[in-house]
Design an enzyme around this catalytic site. Structure first.
Site, mmCIF file in Angstrom:
data_model
loop_
_atom_site.group_PDB
_atom_site.id
_atom_site.type_symbol
_atom_site.label_atom_id
_atom_site.label_comp_id
_atom_site.label_asym_id
_atom_site.label_seq_id
_atom_site.Cartn_x
_atom_site.Cartn_y
_atom_site.Cartn_z
ATOM 1 N N GLN A 55 -21.549 81.768 -78.054
ATOM 2 C CA GLN A 55 -20.432 80.741 -78.332
ATOM 3 C C GLN A 55 -19.272 80.655 -77.499
ATOM 4 O OE1 GLN A 55 -19.710 81.260 -82.556
ATOM 5 N NE2 GLN A 55 -21.472 80.330 -83.115
ATOM 6 N N LYS B 183 -31.557 71.570 -87.247
ATOM 7 C CA LYS B 183 -31.176 72.471 -86.058
ATOM 8 C C LYS B 183 -32.047 73.735 -85.978
ATOM 9 C CE LYS B 183 -27.818 76.135 -85.972
ATOM 10 N NZ LYS B 183 -26.978 77.201 -86.724
ATOM 11 N N HIS C 180 -34.001 79.987 -86.625
ATOM 12 C CA HIS C 180 -33.561 80.794 -85.479
ATOM 13 C C HIS C 180 -34.549 81.646 -85.165
ATOM 14 C CE1 HIS C 180 -30.148 79.371 -88.037
ATOM 15 N NE2 HIS C 180 -29.345 79.409 -86.935
ATOM 16 N N ARG D 207 -24.861 74.549 -74.974
ATOM 17 C CA ARG D 207 -23.750 74.281 -75.618
ATOM 18 C C ARG D 207 -22.739 73.153 -75.147
ATOM 19 N NH1 ARG D 207 -23.781 78.024 -79.751
ATOM 20 N NH2 ARG D 207 -24.872 80.072 -79.661
#
Length: 305
Positions: A287, A222, A195, A264
């Site tokens: 999100q 990821k 991240h 997303r």
């Protein structure tokens, strides 16, 4: 796009029924059994969620403040606290991704490299016990009435569920390679993660990070970046597509924040095996509400039947 490798066929979730659809993962940061069971059940009841990420760093942060008996026993207690709550997450039947997001990468627990490695090792061992117990217990499954014994990990009732459990390993931690190797040996799926909450890595670094995760043996690679301009989102998506085309493992590329919401929604078109959404509280910037995201995916990709 390759499928998320720890789906639960018995759950019959959208990504199970349609391999061309990215899995929807929603987070919970529950601290107690009642909230954990309720939030996982609410996710399953929507019929649109494929997995739950249980962010246990808030739990570890709360527990570490009251840890007693020295460093080793304190770290052991942190992992044990999460493992004892795990069966309550499994009752809903959705796969669980156990994540200790450190302060190094935007998480809520400040933890040393050594302590992180010890906690994750204990989690791997405990999850392996759960999986082993599930293979031998009678009446397996959340709705079963038998097999409610205690696994070798000491997790009460863990032997009865048979629901996939994966573990997040931050690839930049000092012992990430050995942690991933331990998980592979134990048969526990690993999502390797990286991240950057400040900016977006260069294309070269993104590709090297994806490759390093695959070479280490992770089941999913990821990365999550914080874009500062639309070009950053494009770079993240291009790197994700290149990694998906060149690596044997599923990949997941996320651009965070409002600017990154395209990733997303359209990430699967660039190779992402999953996307993170929220039901209530988000765990990362940008999100989208799960019901909204699922409707968009249905409209863009065709409704799952």
């Amino acid at each position: 796009m390759k499928s998320l490798p720890f789906l639960n066929p018995a759950a019959g979730s959208p990504a199970v029924r349609n391999p061309d659809r990215p899995a929807i993962i929603v987070p919970t940061q529950a601290l107690d059994a009642e909230d954990l069971a309720a939030e996982c059940a609410a996710a399953a009841a929507t019929g649109i969620v494929d997995a739950v990420e249980w962010r246990i760093d808030p739990l570890l942060a709360a527990a570490s403040g009251s840890a007693q008996g020295g460093a080793h026993s304190g770290v052991h207690g942190l992992a044990e606290a999460a493992l004892r709550l795990l069966p309550h997450a499994l009752t809903a039947g959705l796969p669980i991704l156990l994540t200790v997001r450190t302060g190094f990468e935007g998480g809520q627990v400040e933890i040393t490299e050594d302590a992180y490695a010890e906690v994750v090792r204990e989690l791997i061992a405990g999850v392996a016990d759960v999986e082993a117990g599930a293979g031998t217990a009678a009446g397996a499954g959340p709705s079963g009435t038998g097999g409610t014994g205690t696994a070798a990990s000491g997790v009460p009732g863990s032997a009865s569920w048979g629901v996939p459990v994966a573990i997040d390993v931050e690839i930049d931690r000092a012992e990430s390679g050995s942690l991933i190797a331990s998980a592979r040996q134990a048969g526990v799926p690993v999502v390797a993660s990286h991240h950057n909450f400040e900016s977006t890595d260069s294309a070269e670094r993104l590709l090297k990070t994806f490759a390093a995760m695959s070479e280490a043996g992770a089941d999913v690679a990821k990365v999550a970046m914080m874009p500062q301009a639309p070009a950053d989102v494009l770079r993240l998506l291009e790197a994700t597509a290149a990694a998906d085309a060149s690596l044997p493992v599923p990949v997941l590329g996320i651009a965070m924040g409002l600017l990154g919401r395209t990733s997303r929604i359209m990430g699967a078109g660039f190779g992402s095996c999953a996307t993170f959404a929220q039901i209530g509280r988000a765990s990362a910037p940008g999100q989208i509400e799960a019901s909204v995201l699922a409707e968009i995916l249905d409209r863009v990709g065709g409704r799952c039947v």
